[in-house]
Design a protein around this motif. Structure first.
Motif, PDB file in Angstrom:
ATOM      1  N   SER A   1       0.800  -1.198  -0.069  1.00  0.00           N
ATOM      2  CA  SER A   1      -0.027   0.058   0.170  1.00  0.00           C
ATOM      3  C   SER A   1       0.934   1.086  -0.038  1.00  0.00           C
ATOM      4  O   SER A   1       0.515   2.331  -0.592  1.00  0.00           O
ATOM      5  CB  SER A   1      -0.986   0.069   1.143  1.00  0.00           C
ATOM      6  OG  SER A   1      -1.526   1.100   1.234  1.00  0.00           O
ATOM      7  N   ILE A   2       1.988   1.119   0.905  1.00  0.00           N
ATOM      8  CA  ILE A   2       2.713   2.407   0.913  1.00  0.00           C
ATOM      9  C   ILE A   2       3.529   2.446  -0.568  1.00  0.00           C
ATOM     10  O   ILE A   2       3.821   3.651  -0.779  1.00  0.00           O
ATOM     11  CB  ILE A   2       3.877   2.319   2.164  1.00  0.00           C
ATOM     12  CG1 ILE A   2       3.029   2.586   3.247  1.00  0.00           C
ATOM     13  CG2 ILE A   2       5.111   3.223   2.015  1.00  0.00           C
ATOM     14  CD1 ILE A   2       4.126   1.916   4.489  1.00  0.00           C
ATOM     15  N   ALA A   3       3.819   1.401  -0.979  1.00  0.00           N
ATOM     16  CA  ALA A   3       4.592   1.324  -2.409  1.00  0.00           C
ATOM     17  C   ALA A   3       3.743   1.774  -3.234  1.00  0.00           C
ATOM     18  O   ALA A   3       4.020   2.752  -4.250  1.00  0.00           O
ATOM     19  CB  ALA A   3       5.312   0.161  -2.916  1.00  0.00           C
TER      20      ALA A   3
ATOM     21  N   ASN B   1       4.260   9.684  -9.737  1.00  0.00           N
ATOM     22  CA  ASN B   1       3.797   9.886 -11.202  1.00  0.00           C
ATOM     23  C   ASN B   1       3.154  11.380 -11.112  1.00  0.00           C
ATOM     24  O   ASN B   1       3.131  12.048 -12.236  1.00  0.00           O
ATOM     25  CB  ASN B   1       2.527   8.953 -11.523  1.00  0.00           C
ATOM     26  CG  ASN B   1       3.462   7.644 -11.880  1.00  0.00           C
ATOM     27  OD1 ASN B   1       4.525   7.454 -12.109  1.00  0.00           O
ATOM     28  ND2 ASN B   1       2.834   6.438 -11.557  1.00  0.00           N
ATOM     29  N   HIS B   2       2.689  11.571 -10.025  1.00  0.00           N
ATOM     30  CA  HIS B   2       1.957  13.074  -9.849  1.00  0.00           C
ATOM     31  C   HIS B   2       2.956  13.976 -10.030  1.00  0.00           C
ATOM     32  O   HIS B   2       2.580  15.256 -10.880  1.00  0.00           O
ATOM     33  CB  HIS B   2       1.178  13.357  -8.749  1.00  0.00           C
ATOM     34  CG  HIS B   2       0.319  14.525  -8.488  1.00  0.00           C
ATOM     35  ND1 HIS B   2      -0.799  14.953  -9.086  1.00  0.00           N
ATOM     36  CD2 HIS B   2       0.662  15.352  -7.582  1.00  0.00           C
ATOM     37  CE1 HIS B   2      -0.951  15.974  -8.587  1.00  0.00           C
ATOM     38  NE2 HIS B   2      -0.049  16.476  -7.710  1.00  0.00           N
ATOM     39  N   VAL B   3       3.925  13.864  -9.211  1.00  0.00           N
ATOM     40  CA  VAL B   3       5.105  14.986  -9.332  1.00  0.00           C
ATOM     41  C   VAL B   3       5.976  15.137 -10.596  1.00  0.00           C
ATOM     42  O   VAL B   3       6.168  16.215 -11.123  1.00  0.00           O
ATOM     43  CB  VAL B   3       6.130  14.550  -8.343  1.00  0.00           C
ATOM     44  CG1 VAL B   3       7.380  15.423  -8.106  1.00  0.00           C
ATOM     45  CG2 VAL B   3       5.733  14.849  -6.846  1.00  0.00           C
TER      46      VAL B   3
ATOM     47  N   SER C   1       4.265   5.325  -5.392  1.00  0.00           N
ATOM     48  CA  SER C   1       4.377   5.474  -7.049  1.00  0.00           C
ATOM     49  C   SER C   1       3.338   6.170  -7.560  1.00  0.00           C
ATOM     50  O   SER C   1       3.596   7.174  -8.357  1.00  0.00           O
ATOM     51  CB  SER C   1       4.193   4.072  -7.331  1.00  0.00           C
ATOM     52  OG  SER C   1       4.050   4.023  -8.844  1.00  0.00           O
ATOM     53  N   THR C   2       2.191   6.488  -6.788  1.00  0.00           N
ATOM     54  CA  THR C   2       1.096   7.410  -7.459  1.00  0.00           C
ATOM     55  C   THR C   2       1.637   8.876  -7.140  1.00  0.00           C
ATOM     56  O   THR C   2       1.552   9.679  -8.084  1.00  0.00           O
ATOM     57  CB  THR C   2      -0.189   7.054  -6.624  1.00  0.00           C
ATOM     58  OG1 THR C   2      -0.493   5.930  -7.030  1.00  0.00           O
ATOM     59  CG2 THR C   2      -1.103   8.242  -7.013  1.00  0.00           C
TER      60      THR C   2
END
Length: 132
Positions: A76-78, A86-88, A82-83
């Motif tokens: 869940s943390i990974a 991707n946003h950054v 990752s999300t």
């Protein structure tokens, strides 16, 4: 978990001692008494082995559950990281694209301004030559 094991061990030792004392005080012959004690000790050892197996299985299941929960939380943390990554990256790409567009626009304005200045200068020079 440790307290339960201590209590079970104490109960088994107490039961064995009580049974041994009871058998020793019972009116039986020596060979019968030894056979009864051996049977009782074998039964007690078998029950102890079964209880140890159940306890080990319970500990194993608990350990597996803890590991599964840890894996789930780590995944869940990974996923969250990752999300966020991707946003950054999307934000950085968008900002770079905006700056590139602004640079092109600014550069275009400079070129147009230079062209206009050169054209005005050429016209002025042409007029001066014609008027002379």
């Amino acid at each position: 978990m440790k307290d339960q094991t201590k209590i079970i061990a104490a109960l088994l030792v107490g039961a064995a001692a009580g049974a041994a004392i009871g058998l020793l005080l019972a009116p039986s012959s020596g060979s019968e008494l030894r056979e009864d004690i051996a049977d009782y000790v074998n039964d007690l050892a078998e029950k102890s082995r079964e209880q140890a197996k159940r306890t080990a299985e319970s500990v194993r299941e608990y350990g597996n559950n803890v590991v599964d929960q840890a894996k789930s939380r780590a995944n869940s943390i990974a996923d969250t990281v990752s999300t966020y990554k991707n946003h950054v990256i999307g934000n950085v790409k968008s900002a770079v694209s905006d700056y590139a567009d602004q640079a092109v626009e600014y550069g275009g304005n400079i070129v147009n301004s230079a062209k206009s200045g050169i054209k005005n200068g050429a016209n002025s020079l042409n007029n001066d030559i014609q008027n002379s």
